[in-house]
Design an enzyme around this catalytic site. Structure first.
Site, PDB file in Angstrom:
ATOM      1  N   SER A 110       0.848  -1.184   0.000  1.00 44.99           N
ATOM      2  CA  SER A 110       0.000   0.000   0.000  1.00 44.99           C
ATOM      3  C   SER A 110       0.892   1.247   0.000  1.00 44.99           C
ATOM      4  O   SER A 110       1.821   1.368   0.795  1.00 44.99           O
ATOM      5  CB  SER A 110      -0.867  -0.013   1.245  1.00 44.99           C
ATOM      6  OG  SER A 110      -1.555   1.201   1.315  1.00 44.99           O
ATOM      7  N   GLY A 111       0.631   2.143  -0.945  1.00 49.71           N
ATOM      8  CA  GLY A 111       1.417   3.375  -1.033  1.00 49.71           C
ATOM      9  C   GLY A 111       2.647   3.227  -1.913  1.00 49.71           C
ATOM     10  O   GLY A 111       3.433   4.157  -2.035  1.00 49.71           O
ATOM     11  N   THR A 115      -1.676   2.421  -8.013  1.00 52.79           N
ATOM     12  CA  THR A 115      -2.757   3.141  -8.690  1.00 52.79           C
ATOM     13  C   THR A 115      -2.174   4.183  -9.637  1.00 52.79           C
ATOM     14  O   THR A 115      -2.644   4.328 -10.775  1.00 52.79           O
ATOM     15  CB  THR A 115      -3.665   3.789  -7.637  1.00 52.79           C
ATOM     16  OG1 THR A 115      -4.058   2.773  -6.734  1.00 52.79           O
ATOM     17  CG2 THR A 115      -4.878   4.413  -8.269  1.00 52.79           C
ATOM     18  N   ASN A 160      -0.920   5.466   3.145  1.00 53.31           N
ATOM     19  CA  ASN A 160      -1.137   6.143   1.860  1.00 53.31           C
ATOM     20  C   ASN A 160      -2.342   7.064   1.993  1.00 53.31           C
ATOM     21  O   ASN A 160      -3.390   6.647   2.477  1.00 53.31           O
ATOM     22  CB  ASN A 160      -1.386   5.064   0.789  1.00 53.31           C
ATOM     23  CG  ASN A 160      -1.565   5.659  -0.599  1.00 53.31           C
ATOM     24  OD1 ASN A 160      -1.517   6.878  -0.771  1.00 53.31           O
ATOM     25  ND2 ASN A 160      -1.759   4.792  -1.575  1.00 53.31           N
ATOM     26  N   SER A 163      -5.235   5.632  -0.485  1.00 46.83           N
ATOM     27  CA  SER A 163      -5.075   4.189  -0.566  1.00 46.83           C
ATOM     28  C   SER A 163      -6.312   3.537  -1.173  1.00 46.83           C
ATOM     29  O   SER A 163      -7.436   3.826  -0.774  1.00 46.83           O
ATOM     30  CB  SER A 163      -4.818   3.654   0.835  1.00 46.83           C
ATOM     31  OG  SER A 163      -4.668   2.273   0.774  1.00 46.83           O
ATOM     32  N   SER A 164      -6.079   2.676  -2.160  1.00 48.08           N
ATOM     33  CA  SER A 164      -7.221   1.966  -2.759  1.00 48.08           C
ATOM     34  C   SER A 164      -7.655   0.905  -1.759  1.00 48.08           C
ATOM     35  O   SER A 164      -6.840   0.082  -1.341  1.00 48.08           O
ATOM     36  CB  SER A 164      -6.801   1.303  -4.059  1.00 48.08           C
ATOM     37  OG  SER A 164      -5.979   2.153  -4.811  1.00 48.08           O
ATOM     38  N   GLY A 390      -1.375  -5.126  -2.599  1.00 42.49           N
ATOM     39  CA  GLY A 390      -0.194  -5.991  -2.554  1.00 42.49           C
ATOM     40  C   GLY A 390      -0.164  -6.797  -1.275  1.00 42.49           C
ATOM     41  O   GLY A 390      -1.030  -6.682  -0.404  1.00 42.49           O
ATOM     42  N   GLU A 392       0.436  -7.970   2.222  1.00 41.16           N
ATOM     43  CA  GLU A 392       0.415  -7.128   3.416  1.00 41.16           C
ATOM     44  C   GLU A 392       0.890  -7.918   4.622  1.00 41.16           C
ATOM     45  O   GLU A 392       0.413  -9.035   4.866  1.00 41.16           O
ATOM     46  CB  GLU A 392      -1.002  -6.598   3.686  1.00 41.16           C
ATOM     47  CG  GLU A 392      -1.382  -5.473   2.760  1.00 41.16           C
ATOM     48  CD  GLU A 392      -2.754  -4.894   3.039  1.00 41.16           C
ATOM     49  OE1 GLU A 392      -3.084  -3.868   2.428  1.00 41.16           O
ATOM     50  OE2 GLU A 392      -3.509  -5.470   3.853  1.00 41.16           O
TER      51      GLU A 392
HETATM   52  N1  LIG Z   1       5.226   7.744 -10.256  1.00 37.48           N
HETATM   53  C1  LIG Z   1       4.938   8.548  -9.241  1.00 37.48           C
HETATM   54  N2  LIG Z   1       5.321   9.832  -9.273  1.00 37.48           N
HETATM   55  C2  LIG Z   1       5.019  10.658  -8.277  1.00 37.48           C
HETATM   56  N3  LIG Z   1       4.353  10.306  -7.182  1.00 37.48           N
HETATM   57  C3  LIG Z   1       3.957   9.038  -7.074  1.00 37.48           C
HETATM   58  C4  LIG Z   1       4.209   8.090  -8.111  1.00 37.48           C
HETATM   59  N4  LIG Z   1       3.689   6.925  -7.735  1.00 37.48           N
HETATM   60  C5  LIG Z   1       3.117   7.146  -6.537  1.00 37.48           C
HETATM   61  N5  LIG Z   1       3.276   8.388  -6.129  1.00 37.48           N
HETATM   62  C6  LIG Z   1       2.820   8.993  -4.857  1.00 37.48           C
HETATM   63  O1  LIG Z   1       2.540   7.982  -3.968  1.00 37.48           O
HETATM   64  C7  LIG Z   1       1.205   8.009  -3.525  1.00 37.48           C
HETATM   65  C8  LIG Z   1       0.664   6.614  -3.362  1.00 37.48           C
HETATM   66  O2  LIG Z   1       0.557   6.006  -4.601  1.00 37.48           O
HETATM   67  P1  LIG Z   1      -0.656   5.030  -4.965  1.00 37.48           P
HETATM   68  O3  LIG Z   1      -1.926   5.564  -4.481  1.00 37.48           O
HETATM   69  O4  LIG Z   1      -0.540   4.723  -6.368  1.00 37.48           O
HETATM   70  O5  LIG Z   1      -0.250   3.801  -4.131  1.00 37.48           O
HETATM   71  P2  LIG Z   1      -0.917   2.373  -4.197  1.00 37.48           P
HETATM   72  O6  LIG Z   1       0.169   1.428  -4.467  1.00 37.48           O
HETATM   73  O7  LIG Z   1      -2.041   2.390  -5.126  1.00 37.48           O
HETATM   74  O8  LIG Z   1      -1.394   2.212  -2.736  1.00 37.48           O
HETATM   75  P3  LIG Z   1      -2.689   1.428  -2.219  1.00 37.48           P
HETATM   76  O9  LIG Z   1      -2.343   0.017  -2.272  1.00 37.48           O
HETATM   77  O10 LIG Z   1      -2.816   1.938  -0.856  1.00 37.48           O
HETATM   78  O11 LIG Z   1      -3.764   1.820  -3.088  1.00 37.48           O
HETATM   79  C9  LIG Z   1       0.481   8.795  -4.570  1.00 37.48           C
HETATM   80  O12 LIG Z   1      -0.627   9.452  -4.029  1.00 37.48           O
HETATM   81  C10 LIG Z   1       1.533   9.738  -5.041  1.00 37.48           C
HETATM   82  O13 LIG Z   1       1.565  10.862  -4.201  1.00 37.48           O
HETATM   83 MG   LIG Z   2      -3.956   2.223  -4.977  1.00 38.61          MG
END
Ligand SMILES: Nc1ncnc2c1ncn2[C@@H]1O[C@H](COP(=O)(O)OP(=O)(O)OP(=O)(O)O)[C@@H](O)[C@H]1O
Ligand SMILES: [Mg+2]
Length: 1081
Positions: A110-111, A115, A160, A163-164, A390, A392
Site C-alpha cells: 500500500s502506497g 494506482t 497512503n 489508498s485503494s 499488494g 500485506e
Molecule cells: N510515479 C509517481 N510519481 C510521483 N508520485 C507518485 C508516483 N507513484 C506514486 N506516487 C505517490 O505515492 C502516492 C501513493 O501512490 P498510490 O496511491 O498509487 O499507491 P498504491 O500502491 O495504489 O497504494 P494502495 O495500495 O494503498 O492503493 C500517490 O498518491 C503519489 O503521491
Molecule cells: Mg492504490
C-alpha cells in the site's frame, strides 16, 4: 543514433544496472544497493528482464511529459532507459500488431504507487492509440472512471493518503486497429469495515468528506446533512482533513467525472442520497429497554436521524425501527421473532451500513461498466490492468490480510508460471535446449489456502456453515488438526507440536510461510467476516425502500425470492473471483509492474533499506531474477550483438559482410569465450552469465578507447597534415607574392632610372635641336619680320589711300543692304491689291530709292497686269488686243481716245443677224461681219452727214443704206491705202483708197462715227491682214487731204469755242477746204 552506437538501455550510461538480471554478484544486498543508487538519481524504474520495478518517488518527476511519450513511442523495450512507458508501449504494440491480449499486473505494498502506475499506463495508451471524436470520448470515459472509483473506494490510511481499499481489474477493449472502444471493470473485496470504523490516523472513504466539504448548501439541505464532520459518528475526526488533499475541489472533479462517464443527474443525486443515508445510519443510537422475559431489547434512542435516513431512502420508518429491535429467524416453515439487544442492534446497524456502502460501490462499478462497455459485438483485443492490493504484513493481520495475501500468492504463481512459460517458449523458438531451472514454486502455499478439501478457506466455510457453536477458536482448532503437517503452516497448538515452544507465535494465531515471508494471522473475526451477515429483516426493509437504486442493491431482500440457503461466504466469493481472474489472466500476455515504496514517511528522499528489502522479499523479486537468470541471463539479436561488439575482432571490424550469426560466432570464438557461456539461438545469441556480458562490455569499452585513440590519432594526423599543407600552400603563395613584389620594385627602379637617363638624353638632344630650331626660327623670324616690315611698309604705302574709302564702302554697302532689306520687308507688308486699276503704292521711304521705288511699282504693275491677263479667255484677249492696238494708234495722238478706253468694243452694234431689216444685207455679205454700225457719210458738197450702215468683214468694208440696207459701196480691204483722223475729240475719219484701183474711182470716203476708235482699230487690224501688210497707215493730223473724184479736198479741223457736249460740225468752206469745228474739250 549512429549505427555503431547501438544503445541498449541496460548497458549504456546506466546508473547502477538497468536490468537486475545483469546484477553481478546477485545478492540481496547488491540488489537493494542497485535500487538505492538508482533511486538516489531519480531513476525510479529498473527492469528484471521484462518486469518493471517502480520505486515510488513521492515527488513529481518530469518523466511523464508528452515529449517522453513520443520518445518511448514505437521504440524497442531495451532501447531506452527503463520506464513504465516502455512496458506500456511494448504491451500496446504487441496487442495492436501481434493481436496478443495483454494484462498488466501491478502489485506492491500500500502506497507503493500501484494506482499511479495503472493511471500512467492508461494515459500512455490513451496518448499513443488512435484519435477521433468517438475514440476520444471512449478514452475520456475510461480515464474519468478513475476519479469516481477513487472517491468511493479510496481512503486515507497511515500508509497512503489515497489508498485503494478495493482491488481493481480493468479490461480496456480495442478494435482491430488498436483504437479503444470500451472497457469492463471488475472490483474485488472492498474494505467495507472502514465504513463503520477507521483505525487511528485513518479516514473513512473520501466521498464522505468530499460531499460534506464540496457540496453546495442547497445540496446539503436536500440530503439533510450538516457540513460539520464532527456531527457524524462514522467519520473519524483525527485525520478528517489530509494535507495536500482538497476535498471540495475533488468533489467537483468527481461530479464532473460522473457526468463524463455518463451518470444522469438523478442517478448522481440517488448515489449521494445513499452516501448521506450511511452517515445518518451511523448516527442512530440504541438504548436498552427491559422486557418481561428478562432480556434487554434495543430501542432507537433519538429517532430524528432514523427519520431523516428513512426519508432520504424512502423507507418506512417503523419497518426499519422494528428491524433494529427484532430479528426474524426462520426455521423450516416457522418464523420466530427474536429480540435484539443493544449490541446486536449496533452490529445490525453497522452491518447494514457496510452492506449499503459496499453494494453501492458495486452498483457504481456496474453503472460505469454500462457506460464504458463496448458498443460493438465484434472481436476485441483486450488489455487488462490489475491494480490490486499488494502483499500485506501488519503487526495484527486479520481475515482481510489473509484474503489479500492469498490473492498475491496466486498472482505470484501465475507470474512464475507465465515467466517460465515465456522463457521456455523463447528457448523453443530459438532452438535452445531447455535445461531445468531450480526455482521456488508457491503452488504448495496456494494449495494450503484454496484446496477444496483441506484448504484453510474451505475449512473456514465449513466452520461457518456448521451447526452448533462456531467461534474463531474452533476454527483454529480445526486448522491445527488438518494443516498441522503442512510445511508452510505454523501454529502453537498444531498437532505435530513443532511450535509448542515458539513464543513468537501467540495462541490465537496461526502463521503461514508465504512465498514473500511469514505472516502471522489472528483468528479473531475470521468467522464473522467470512459470514458477512446482514439480518434478513434489514435487507427486506431496504428492498422495500422507495428509492431508485435501493431495490437493485438488495435483491436478497425480495420476499418473493426468500432463499433459506445461506449466502456464499466472503471467502468463497473471493476465492471464486480470484479463480476467474487467474483464468482470465492466463489467457493473456502478462506484463509486470512491481511497485516498491522507499520509506514509510511518504518522503521523497528517504530510502529505508530494511523496508525496501522487506518488500523486495515479499514481492519475490530475487526469485524473479533467479527465474529469469535460470537459463541464460542475457540475450540479444545477432545483428545488434554484432553491431555492438564488432570492434573487438579484426574480422568483423569495421564491416562484416556475411550473415550476422556467423559474425557473432567468429567474434565469440575469437574472444575465446568459453562455449558453455553462450548458446546460439535462431535469431539471438544467449549469454548464460552476466559476467560474460560484462567481460564483453569491458572489452568493448577498452576497444572503444583504442578506437577512440585511433580515431584521435588519425584525426590529429589528418588535422596536422591539413594544417601543414595549408601552411605550405600559404607559404608558396606568400613567396610568390613577395617575389613578384620584389621584382616589381626592382623593375620600377630600373624603369625609373632608365626614364631619368632617357629623359636626360632626350632633354639634351631636344635642347640641342631646340637650340638649332630656335636659331633657325630666329633666322626665319628675322627674315619674316624683315619681309613683313618690308611688305607692310609697301602695302601700307600702297593701300593707305584705300583703307578709309574701303571701310566706308563696306559700311555703306552694309547699310544699303540693311536699308534695302528693311525696305523690301516693309514693302512686302504694305503691298497694294492685285487689281490692275489699283493706283495705290506705298509711300517711298527713302529718297535715294526713288527710282527703284518707281521701277518696282512699274514692275509690280506689269506683273499684276500679266497675272490679270493670264486669267483672260481668247475672246477677251482679242478684245484687249484690239484695245491695246487702239491705244498704240491713238494714245496721246487723238484727244478722243481717252473717252473710248472705257467703252467696250462691241463690234456688231446693229445686231445684224437678228434684225430682219438687214437680212438681205446680211445674206449679201457672205463673210462674217466684224463690225456693223451706223456712220455718217460726209457729203463733200455741203459737208453734211448722211447716215450709212458701215459693215466690216474680213476682206471688205461695206457702206449700205441705213433704211434699205442697199449696198452703196463695197471696198476690198487691200484697196485701202490709209486712214486719216484728227487729233481732236471728233469722230471724223477719212478712208483713202489706193490710186488706180476700181474702188478709188469714186474717191475716198469721209465718214464720221461715234465709235471712231473701234472702227479705225478694227479696220487697221483686218485691213492689214487682208492686204498682207504690216499695217494700214493711220494719219493723225488736223489737216489732211481727201480725194473726191478728181479733186483733192483738205479737211481742216479747228477748235470751236463750243463746249464739250455739242458735236463737231463740218462745213464746206470752199472747193478745196472742208472745215470741221470741234468743240473744245
Ligand atoms: N510515479 C509517481 N510519481 C510521483 N508520485 C507518485 C508516483 N507513484 C506514486 N506516487 C505517490 O505515492 C502516492 C501513493 O501512490 P498510490 O496511491 O498509487 O499507491 P498504491 O500502491 O495504489 O497504494 P494502495 O495500495 O494503498 O492503493 C500517490 O498518491 C503519489 O503521491
Ligand atoms: Mg492504490
Amino acid at each position: 543514433m549512429s549505427k555503431m552506437e547501438v544503445k541498449t538501455s541496460l548497458l549504456d550510461g546506466m546508473i547502477g544496472v538497468g536490468d537486475m538480471v545483469l546484477l553481478e554478484p546477485l545478492t540481496e544486498e547488491s540488489f537493494i544497493n542497485n535500487l538505492k543508487k538508482r533511486f538516489d538519481h531519480n531513476e525510479i524504474y529498473t527492469y528484471i528482464g521484462s518486469v518493471v520495478i517502480s520505486m515510488n518517488p513521492y515527488k513529481n518527476l518530469p518523466i511523464y511529459t508528452p515529449d517522453k511519450v513520443e520518445e518511448y513511442r514505437n521504440r524497442n523495450f531495451y532501447e531506452l532507459s527503463p520506464h513504465i512507458y516502455a512496458l506500456s508501449d511494448e504491451a500496446y504494440r504487441s496487442l495492436r500488431d501481434q493481436d496478443k491480449d495483454q494484462c498488466i499486473l501491478i502489485t506492491g505494498e500500500s502506497g507503493a504507487g500501484k494506482t499511479e502506475a495503472s493511471k500512467l499506463v492508461m494515459s500512455y495508451v490513451a496518448a499513443v492509440c488512435g484519435k477521433g471524436q468517438e475514440v476520444n470520448k471512449v478514452k475520456e470515459q475510461l480515464l474519468q472512471s478513475n476519479p469516481v472509483l477513487e472517491a468511493f473506494g479510496n481512503a486515507k490510511t497511515v500508509r497512503n493518503d489515497n489508498s485503494s481499499r478495493f482491488g481493481k481489474y480493468m479490461d480496456i477493449e480495442f478494435d482491430f486497429k488498436g483504437d479503444p472502444i470500451g472497457g469492463v471493470i471488475s472490483n474485488y473485496l472492498l474494505e467495507k469495515s472502514r465504513v463503520v470504523k477507521q483505525p487511528r490516523g485513518e479516514r473513512n472513504f473520501h466521498i464522505f468528506y468530499q460531499l460534506l466539504s464540496g457540496a453546495s448548501e442547497d445540496t446539503l439541505k436536500k440530503l439533510k446533512l450538516d457540513r460539520d464532520f464532527s456531527k457524524y459518528n462514522y467519520l473519524s475526526l483525527d485525520s478528517a482533513t489530509v494535507n495536500g488533499l482538497d476535498d471540495a475541489a475533488n468533489f467537483r472533479t468527481v461530479r464532473n467525472a460522473m457526468q463524463i462517464v455518463g451518470f444522469m443527474e438523478d442517478e448522481v443525486q440517488s448515489v449521494l442520497e445513499l452516501v448521506a443515508a450511511v452517515l445518518k445510519l451511523g448516527n442512530i443510537e440504541f438504548k436498552p429497554e427491559s422486557r418481561t422475559n428478562g432480556f434487554d431489547e434495543s430501542r432507537v434512542k433519538d429517532k430524528n436521524d432514523l427519520k431523516e435516513m428513512c426519508e432520504l431512502l424512502g423507507i418506512d420508518q417503523s419497518v426499519l425501527e422494528r428491524a433494529f429491535s427484532f430479528r426474524t429467524v426462520e426455521a423450516r416453515s416457522d418464523k420466530v421473532a427474536t429480540t435484539l439487544n443493544v449490541a446486536q442492534a449496533y452490529y445490525a446497524r453497522d452491518a447494514l451500513a457496510k452492506n449499503l456502502y459496499s453494494r453501492l460501490f458495486s452498483w457504481l462499478v456496474n453503472r460505469i461498466n454500462e457506460s464504458i462497455k463496448a458498443q460493438t459485438k465484434t472481436r476485441k483485443k483486450v488489455m487488462g490492468v490489475l491494480d490490486i492490493y499488494g502483499f500485506e504484513i501488519f503487526e495484527d493481520n486479520s481475515f482481510e490480510q489473509f484474503i489479500i495475501n492469498y490473492c498475491n500468492e496466486k498472482l505470484q504463481q501465475i507470474f512464475i508460471e507465465l515467466t517460465l512459460r515465456e522463457e521456455q517458449e523463447e528457448y523453443i523458438r530459438e532452438g535452445i535446449e531447455w535445461t531445468n531451472i531450480e526455482y521456488f514454486n508457491n503452488a504448495i502455499i496456494c494449495d494450503l489456502i484454496e484446496n477444496n478439501q483441506n484448504g484453510i478457506l474451505a475449512m473456514l466455510d465449513e466452520e461457518c456453515l456448521r451447526p452448533g457453536t462456531v467461534t474463531d477458536e474452533t476454527f483454529l482448532d480445526k486448522l491445527n488438526t488438518i494443516c498441522a503437517e503442512h510445511l508452510h503452516f505454523e501454529s502453537r497448538q498444531s498437532k505435530n507440536s513443532k511450535f509448542l515452544t515458539d513464543h513468537t507465535l501467540p495462541h490465537n494465531c496461526f502463521r503461514i510461510q508465504h512465498y514473500a515471508g511469514k505472516v502471522l494471522y489472528r483468528v479473531e473475526g475470521f468467522v464473522d467476516k467470512n459470514n458477512d451477515l446482514l439480518y434478513r429483516d434489514l435487507s427486506q426493509a431496504m428492498y422495500k425502500a422507495n428509492h431508485s437504486i435501493m431495490r437493485a442493491l438488495f435483491p436478497d431482500g425480495n420476499p418473493a425470492k426468500i432463499n433459506l440457503k445461506r449466502p456464499p461466504t466472503a471467502g468463497f466469493q473471493f476465492r471464486a473471483s480470484v479463480a476467474t481472474l487467474m483464468k482470465n489472466l492466463q489467457t493473456k500476455n502478462p506484463n509486470y509492474i512491481r511497485c516498491i515504496k522507499p520509506n514509510d514517511k511518504k518522503s521523497a528522499h528517504i530510502f529505508t533499506d530494511s523496508l525496501v528489502c522487506h518488500q523486495a522479499r515479499y514481492l519475490g523479486l530475487m526469485e524473479n531474477v533467479r527465474v529469469r537468470r535460470a537459463g541464460y541471463a542475457f540475450r540479444q539479436p545477432y545483428e545488434l550483438c554484432l553491431l555492438r561488439y564488432k570492434m573487438m575482432c579484426k574480422q568483423t571490424w569495421p564491416h562484416w559482410s556475411g550473415p550476422a550469426r556467423e559474425g557473432v560466432e567468429v567474434l565469440l570464438s575469437n574472444l575465446a569465450v568459453s562455449p558453455e557461456e553462450y548458446s546460439y539461438g535462431r535469431s539471438k545469441v544467449f549469454i548464460r552469465n552476466p559476467r560474460t556480458l560484462f567481460f564483453l562490455e569491458e572489452k568493448r569499452r577498452s576497444c572503444l578507447e583504442d578506437l577512440a585513440t585511433l580515431i584521435q590519432k588519425i584525426y590529429r594526423g589528418w588535422k596536422c597534415r591539413t594544417h601543414f599543407l595549408l601552411l605550405k600552400k600559404s607559404q608558396v603563395v606568400v613567396a610568390a607574392w613577395y617575389r613578384r613584389y620584389a621584382q616589381q620594385k626592382k623593375y620600377q627602379k630600373i624603369k625609373s632610372a632608365t626614364l631619368v637617363m632617357q629623359s636626360f638624353i632626350r632633354g639634351w638632344k631636344a635642347r640641342k635641336i631646340l637650340r638649332e630650331l630656335k636659331y633657325q626660327k630666329r633666322c626665319e623670324e628675322a627674315a619674316t619680320t624683315i619681309a613683313a616690315f618690308w611688305h607692310g611698309t609697301q602695302v601700307r604705302r600702297e593701300y593707305r589711300k584705300f583703307f578709309r574709302a574701303h571701310a566706308g564702302r563696306k559700311i555703306y554697302e552694309f547699310t544699303i543692304q540693311r536699308i534695302i532689306q528693311k525696305y523690301f520687308l516693309g514693302l512686302k507688308k504694305t503691298m497694294p491689291s492685285m487689281s490692275p486699276v489699283d493706283k495705290t503704292w506705298p509711300v517711298r521711304s527713302y529718297q535715294f530709292l526713288d527710282g527703284t521705288h518707281k521701277e518696282l511699282r512699274r514692275i509690280f504693275h506689269l506683273w499684276r497686269c500679266k497675272k490679270y491677263r493670264s486669267q483672260f479667255t481668247q475672246e477677251k484677249k482679242a478684245i484687249y488686243e484690239e484695245k491695246l492696238q487702239a491705244s498704240e494708234i491713238f494714245k496721246d495722238k487723238k484727244a478722243l481716245y481717252p473717252s473710248s478706253v472705257s467703252q467696250p468694243f462691241k463690234g456688231d452694234y446693229l445686231e445684224i443677224n437678228k434684225n430682219p431689216k438687214y437680212q438681205k444685207l446680211n445674206s449679201m455679205v457672205e463673210e462674217k461681219i466684224l463690225l456693223a454700225d451706223v456712220v455718217n457719210k460726209i457729203n463733200r458738197a455741203n459737208g453734211k452727214g448722211a447716215p450709212r450702215l458701215f459693215l466690216l468683214t474680213k476682206n471688205n468694208f461695206v457702206l449700205a443704206d441705213q433704211k434699205t440696207g442697199q449696198v452703196k459701196a463695197s471696198v476690198p480691204l487691200p484697196d485701202l491705202s490709209s486712214v486719216s483722223v484728227s487729233t481732236q475729240t471728233d469722230g471724223f475719219f477719212a478712208l483713202k483708197l489706193k490710186e488706180g484701183t476700181t474702188s478709188a474711182a469714186k474717191g475716198d470716203f469721209l465718214l464720221s462715227s461715234d465709235h471712231l476708235i473701234e472702227i479705225i482699230t478694227k479696220l487697221q487690224r483686218t485691213g492689214a491682214a487682208a492686204a498682207g501688210r504690216d499695217h494700214i497707215n493711220v494719219d493723225i493730223s488736223d489737216e489732211f487731204l481727201v480725194q473726191f473724184k478728181q479733186d483733192k479736198v483738205c479737211v481742216k479741223f479747228i477748235q470751236s469755242g463750243l463746249k464739250n457736249g455739242s458735236s463737231a460740225a463740218c462745213k464746206r468752206k470752199n472747193n478745196r477746204l472742208l472745215e470741221v469745228s470741234v468743240p473744245s474739250p
